[in-house]
Design an enzyme around this catalytic site. Structure first.
Site, PDB file in Angstrom:
ATOM      1  N   ASP A 256      -1.653  -3.629   1.537  1.00 37.87           N
ATOM      2  CA  ASP A 256      -0.320  -4.178   1.322  1.00 37.87           C
ATOM      3  C   ASP A 256       0.062  -5.242   2.341  1.00 37.87           C
ATOM      4  O   ASP A 256       1.063  -5.929   2.168  1.00 37.87           O
ATOM      5  CB  ASP A 256       0.727  -3.048   1.329  1.00 37.87           C
ATOM      6  CG  ASP A 256       1.382  -2.898  -0.032  1.00 37.87           C
ATOM      7  OD1 ASP A 256       0.834  -3.441  -1.003  1.00 37.87           O
ATOM      8  OD2 ASP A 256       2.436  -2.247  -0.117  1.00 37.87           O
TER       9      ASP A 256
ATOM     10  N   ASP B 189      -4.486   8.617   1.378  1.00 39.45           N
ATOM     11  CA  ASP B 189      -3.993   7.700   2.391  1.00 39.45           C
ATOM     12  C   ASP B 189      -5.173   7.197   3.213  1.00 39.45           C
ATOM     13  O   ASP B 189      -6.205   7.867   3.322  1.00 39.45           O
ATOM     14  CB  ASP B 189      -2.986   8.391   3.306  1.00 39.45           C
ATOM     15  CG  ASP B 189      -1.647   8.642   2.616  1.00 39.45           C
ATOM     16  OD1 ASP B 189      -1.393   7.986   1.578  1.00 39.45           O
ATOM     17  OD2 ASP B 189      -0.879   9.490   3.100  1.00 39.45           O
TER      18      ASP B 189
ATOM     19  N   ASP C 270       6.095  10.049  -4.344  1.00 36.81           N
ATOM     20  CA  ASP C 270       5.074  10.964  -4.836  1.00 36.81           C
ATOM     21  C   ASP C 270       5.690  12.259  -5.365  1.00 36.81           C
ATOM     22  O   ASP C 270       5.356  12.718  -6.455  1.00 36.81           O
ATOM     23  CB  ASP C 270       4.053  11.267  -3.736  1.00 36.81           C
ATOM     24  CG  ASP C 270       4.691  11.301  -2.352  1.00 36.81           C
ATOM     25  OD1 ASP C 270       5.837  11.767  -2.258  1.00 36.81           O
ATOM     26  OD2 ASP C 270       4.052  10.872  -1.386  1.00 36.81           O
TER      27      ASP C 270
ATOM     28  N   LYS D 167       4.751   1.970  -1.198  1.00 30.73           N
ATOM     29  CA  LYS D 167       3.481   2.537  -1.667  1.00 30.73           C
ATOM     30  C   LYS D 167       3.465   2.727  -3.183  1.00 30.73           C
ATOM     31  O   LYS D 167       2.422   2.569  -3.824  1.00 30.73           O
ATOM     32  CB  LYS D 167       3.228   3.870  -0.967  1.00 30.73           C
ATOM     33  CG  LYS D 167       1.914   4.540  -1.342  1.00 30.73           C
ATOM     34  CD  LYS D 167       1.763   5.868  -0.615  1.00 30.73           C
ATOM     35  CE  LYS D 167       0.539   6.632  -1.085  1.00 30.73           C
ATOM     36  NZ  LYS D 167       0.406   7.944  -0.405  1.00 30.73           N
TER      37      LYS D 167
ATOM     38  N   GLU E 131      -2.502   0.918  11.340  1.00 33.21           N
ATOM     39  CA  GLU E 131      -3.555   1.595  10.583  1.00 33.21           C
ATOM     40  C   GLU E 131      -4.830   0.771  10.772  1.00 33.21           C
ATOM     41  O   GLU E 131      -5.147  -0.081   9.944  1.00 33.21           O
ATOM     42  CB  GLU E 131      -3.179   1.724   9.108  1.00 33.21           C
ATOM     43  CG  GLU E 131      -1.956   2.595   8.884  1.00 33.21           C
ATOM     44  CD  GLU E 131      -1.456   2.592   7.441  1.00 33.21           C
ATOM     45  OE1 GLU E 131      -0.800   3.565   7.049  1.00 33.21           O
ATOM     46  OE2 GLU E 131      -1.715   1.606   6.710  1.00 33.21           O
TER      47      GLU E 131
END
Length: 728
Positions: free
Chosen positions: A140, A300, A439, A276, A111
Site C-alpha cells: 500500500d 499480515d 475484518d 487494508k 514493516e
C-alpha cells in the site's frame, strides 16, 4: 461415494468438563444476583453519607454482572476440531483446488521489507502443488524498496522451495528457520549463505533508501517508479514476477514455482483508499483475472507460516462431502514468536485458547484479519443456500494471446483509485468499508447471510507474528480494536439488530462481548477511583466482614480470580503471566477503552473520522533489551500514560492516608477499619500492588523506559487534587 464408505475429513469434539463448568458458572451467577440484591436492599437514605457512591457502585456492579453473563456465551459450548489430511489427499490428491494467498503491507519504515519477504517465502513454500498456489503481495506504500525485496525473494525462491521440500523443514520462513537451526551439513550452509546474501542486499538498499543501478538495468519494472510521488500519491503498479503457467518458470530442480504477484494499488489524495479493506478488495479483483483460486488465504506481512500443512488442514473443512457445505471461512489463531516468557503486555491467550472455541460451538469465530482461509464466493457477497453447492474446482482464467506485460497493463485498471465508484465494492462485495476492524465486520455480515465459520487450532501453530514490545504500542492497538468493535455495535450491521434472527443466539452474544469492550471503561474507572476515595472519608461501600452479605462478595471475587487464572494457565500460560494479564486488563480498561469510547461517541455526532494506525514492527535495541528483561516500557509521554499514572498515584495516596489514620487511632481504629471496610482496603491494596512496575518507573528507574518527568508531575498534581478535594 456410498454412505457406508464415507469417512469425514474432520471431527468435532465437545470440551471436557462442560457440566462442571456450567455448575460453577451457575453458582457464580447466584453470587452476582445476591450482590445486586444487597445493593438494592441497602441503599442509604437521601442525605446519608455515601448515597451517591453507593448508587454508583450498584451501577458498576450491574454492568460487570451483565457483561459477565455475555462472556458465558464464549464458554458454555466450547468445541475442538481435528483434521484428517491423509483422507483429504487420498480422496482429492489430483483435484485439490487452487489457493490464492494475500499478503498485505502498508509502510516499509515500520514493516521492514526483509520481514515482508520472509512471510512471502513462507507461504510460497507450503506443502501444496505449486501450480495451484498463487501469492500476491499488496504494497500500500507503493515502495520500490519493497518491490526490490520481492524481486530478490523471487530469485531466492528457486533454491529455497526445493530445499524445504527435500528436507521437509518447518518453519519455512528463512529467517525463522535459520535462527532456530545450527549448521549441520553442506546443504544447510549453502542455502543459508544464499539467504544472507539476499538479506544483505535488501538491508543495504533500505539503509541507502535507493535501489542499486544494476538492479534497475536488469528489471524494467523499476521504470514504473519514474513518476512516483509518495506513498499516498502514486499510480497503480502490477508486476507478475513469477507466472506458473510459463513453462520456463522453474526452480533449480525443474519444478514449477507458485505464481508471485506484486500489486501497489493506485492512491490519490482526493480519493479515500479505505486502508487494508481497500487493499484486500483490489487483490480480490486482480487475482480473479490471474489465478482465480476458489480459496483465499490472507495473512499480515508480519505473520509468517509456521506450519507447511496449513492449507491441507483448511481444505479438510472446505471439502468434506457432508459437513462442509455451509463453511465460509476457517480462522487460525494469532500467535506471536516474540512474546516474553511471562507475556509482559498480556496476550490473546485466553481469546485463542478458550473464547474462540466457545464461538466455534455457536456457529464459528469472528474473522480476525489474518491467518484466515475464505471461500472466494463468500467474500464476494454470495448468500448461503442449502440447495446450491460451491464447486472448488472452478475454472481458472484461460491463457490469452496477450503476454505478461499486456496482462499487467490491462489489469492495473482493477486497482485504480476510481474503479469502485458507483459500485457495490466495500458494501455488498468484498471487505466492508468504514470501520477500523473491517475484518470483524466482514465476517459478521458473512455469517448473517447464513454461513458459518470454523476455528482451528493445530498442535503446531499455523502462523507466527510479531507483537507489540512497548506499553504504548499495546494500548494503541487495543484502542483501535475496541473502537472498531464499538462502531460495529452502532452501525447498520450491529449484531444487536442486523444479526437478530440470523445468528445463533450464543454467537450473537459472543459478538456483543467484543463490541462492548470499550464501555467497560466506565465501570472499571469507577471501581478504581471511588472506593479508594471513600476509604479516606471512612465511608464503607461494602458489607462488614461479620455480615452474611460479605459472603457473596468474597465468593464472586475469589472465584472469578481463580477461574480467570485457571483459564490462562490451562491455555499454556504461566502464573506470573496471568498476573501480567490481569494488569493489562486494568490498563486497557482505564486508558485504551476510554479513548476508544470517547472517539466513537464523537463519531456518532460527526466530530471525528476513522483512522487506521499501523503498529510498528521494529524497536530500537535498548527497548528490545528491556522487553526481553520484562521491564515495562513507559518512555513516551501520552494521555493514556497520564491517566494510568494518575490512577496509580491516587490509590497510593489513599492507601498511605489510611495507614496514617490507623497509626493515629491505633488498635480501636485498626479493628474498626478491617471490620467495616475490609473489601475497600483490599481493593485499594490490590490496585497499589498491581501498579508496582508503574511506581518503579515513576520514582526509581533511571533508564529511558522510565515515565517522563512531565507525566510524573501531572499525575501527582491530579491525584493530590482529587484526594485533597475529598479529604478536606
Amino acid at each position: 461415494m456410498g454412505k457406508a464408505q464415507y469417512e469425514p475429513l474432520f471431527e468435532t469434539k465437545k470440551e471436557k468438563g462442560r457440566i462442571l463448568y456450567r455448575l460453577f458458572a451457575t453458582s457464580l451467577l447466584c453470587g452476582i444476583i445476591l450482590i445486586w440484591s444487597y445493593r438494592l436492599c441497602n441503599i442509604p437514605k437521601p442525605g446519608e453519607n455515601g448515597r451517591l457512591g453507593w448508587i454508583g457502585m450498584f451501577g458498576a456492579e450491574l454492568w460487570f454482572g451483565i457483561y459477565w453473563l455475555l462472556t458465558q456465551s464464549l464458554r458454555w459450548n466450547r468445541t475442538h476440531r481435528h483434521t484428517f489430511r491423509d483422507r483429504l489427499l487420498q480422496r482429492y490428491g489430483n483435484e485439490l483446488p487452487r489457493v490464492d494467498v494475500f499478503v498485505c503491507t502498508a509502510d516499509p519504515a515500520i514493516e521492514p521489507p526483509i520481514m515482508v519477504i520472509n512471510t512471502v517465502l513462507s507461504v510460497m513454500s507450503y506443502n501444496y502443488p505449486p501450480e495451484k498456489l498463487s501469492v500476491y503481495l499488496s504494497d500500500d506504500a507503493g515502495s520500490e524498496l519493497t518491490f526490490y525485496a520481492l524481486l530478490e525473494a523471487s530469485r531466492f525462491s528457486k533454491y529455497w522451495l526445493p530445499y524445504c521440500k527435500k528436507f521437509n523443514v518447518d518453519p519455512r520462513s528463512p529467517a525463522a528457520y535459520f535462527t532456530s537451526q545450527s549448521a549441520s551439513d553442506a546443504h544447510f550452509s549453502e542455502i543459508k549463505k544464499l539467504y544472507e546474501g539476499m538479506a544483505n542486499r535488501i538491508e543495504v538498499a533500505c539503509k541507502a533508501g535507493a535501489i542499486p543501478e544494476q538492479a534497475k538495468l536488469e528489471h524494467t519494472a523499476f521504470s514504473k517508479w519514474d513518476l512516483y510521488s509518495s506513498k499516498g500519491n502514486h499510480a497503480a503498479i502490477l508486476q507478475i514476477l513469477i507466472d506458473s503457467r510459463d513453462e520456463e518458470t522453474k526452480d533449480v530442480d525443474g519444478v514449477t514455482l507458485p505464481t508471485l504477484v506484486y500489486l501497489a494499488r493506485e492512491k490519490r489524495p482526493q480519493h479515500f483508499h479505505n486502508f487494508k479493506a481497500g487493499a484486500m478488495n483490489a487483490l480480490i479483483r486482480v487475482s480473479s483475472e490471474i489465478s482465480n483460486g476458489p480459496i483465499i488465504l490472507n495473512v499480515d506481512c508480519d505473520m509468517y507460516s509456521n506450519n507447511s500443512n496449513s492449507i491441507q488442514d483448511a481444505l479438510c473443512f472446505f471439502m468434506d462431502e457432508e459437513r462442509s457445505h455451509g463453511i465460509a471461512f476457517v480462522q487460525f489463531p494469532q500467535s506471536f514468536e516474540n512474546t516474553t516468557k511471562n507475556e509482559l503486555y498480556g496476550s490473546l491467550r485466553v481469546i485463542d485458547g478458550v473464547e474462540f472455541h466457545g464461538m466455534d460451538g455457536n456457529g464459528g469465530p469472528l474473522y480476525t484479519g489474518t491467518g484466515c482461509f475464505h471461500r472466494r464466493d463468500t467474500l464476494c457477497g454470495r448468500e448461503f443456500s442449502k440447495d446450491a453447492r460451491i464447486d472448488l474446482k472452478s475454472a481458472r482464467p484461460g491463457k490469452t494471446e496477450e503476454n505478461v506485460h499486456e496482462l499487467e497493463e490491462r489489469l492495473e485498471i482493477l486497482a485504480s483509485s476510481t474503479y469502485e465508484e458507483n459500485t457495490q465494492w466495500g458494501n455488498e462485495i468484498g471487505l466492508k468499508y468504514g470501520c477500523p476492524v473491517e475484518d470483524v465486520l466482514t465476517g459478521l455480515t458473512i455469517q448473517c447471510k447464513g454461513w458459518r465459520s470454523v476455528y482451528y487450532k493445530p498442535e503446531r501453530k499455523g502462523f507466527l507474528g510479531v507483537t507489540a514490545t512497548t506499553l504504548d504500542q499495546t494500548l494503541v492497538q487495543h484502542k483501535r480494536w475496541s473502537e472498531g468493535d464499538l462502531m460495529i455495535l452502532f452501525s447498520k450491521y450491529s449484531p444487536a439488530w442486523y444479526g437478530l434472527g440470523k445468528l445463533n443466539p450464543g454467537l450473537l452474544l459472543g459478538y456483543l462481548t467484543y463490541c462492548l469492550w470499550s464501555p467497560n471503561c466506565v465501570a472499571t474507572l469507577y471501581y478504581s477511583i471511588v472506593p479508594s476515595l471513600y476509604l479516606l472519608k471512612g465511608i464503607s461501600l461494602f458489607p462488614q466482614v461479620s455480615s452474611k452479605w460479605f459472603l457473596p462478595f468474597a465468593y464472586v471475587i475469589i472465584a472469578e480470580l481463580i477461574c480467570s487464572s485457571a483459564e490462562f494457565l490451562w491455555s499454556g500460560g504461566t502464573i506470573l503471566g496471568s498476573w501480567n494479564e490481569l494488569r493489562m486488563w486494568l490498563y486497557k480498561r482505564t486508558s485504551s477503552y476510554i479513548f476508544a469510547f470517547l472517539d466513537v461517541m464523537l463519531k456518532l455526532f460527526g466530530s471525528s473520522n476513522s483512522t487506521f494506525i499501523v503498529t510498528p514492527k521494529v524497536s530500537d535495541e535498548d527497548v528490545l533489551l528491556r522487553y526481553k528483561q520484562e521491564k515495562m516500557e513507559f518512555g513516551s509521554a501520552s494521555p493514556m500514560l497520564t491517566i494510568l499514572s494518575t490512577l496509580a498515584m491516587l490509590n497510593l495516596f489513599c492507601l498511605v492516608g489510611l495507614v496514617k489514620e490507623l497509626i493515629i487511632t491505633r488498635e480501636v481504629g485498626l479493628k474498626y477499619a478491617f471490620e467495616t471496610m475490609a473489601l475497600q482496603i483490599l481493593l485499594c491494596g490490590f490496585l497499589v500492588l498491581i501498579n508496582l512496575p508503574l511506581y518503579n518507573a515513576l520514582f526509581f528507574r533511571q533508564d529511558k523506559g522510565k515515565i517522563p518527568s512531565s507525566t510524573v508531575v501531572q499525575s501527582v498534581i491530579f491525584a493530590l487534587s482529587c484526594v485533597a478535594y475529598v479529604y478536606y
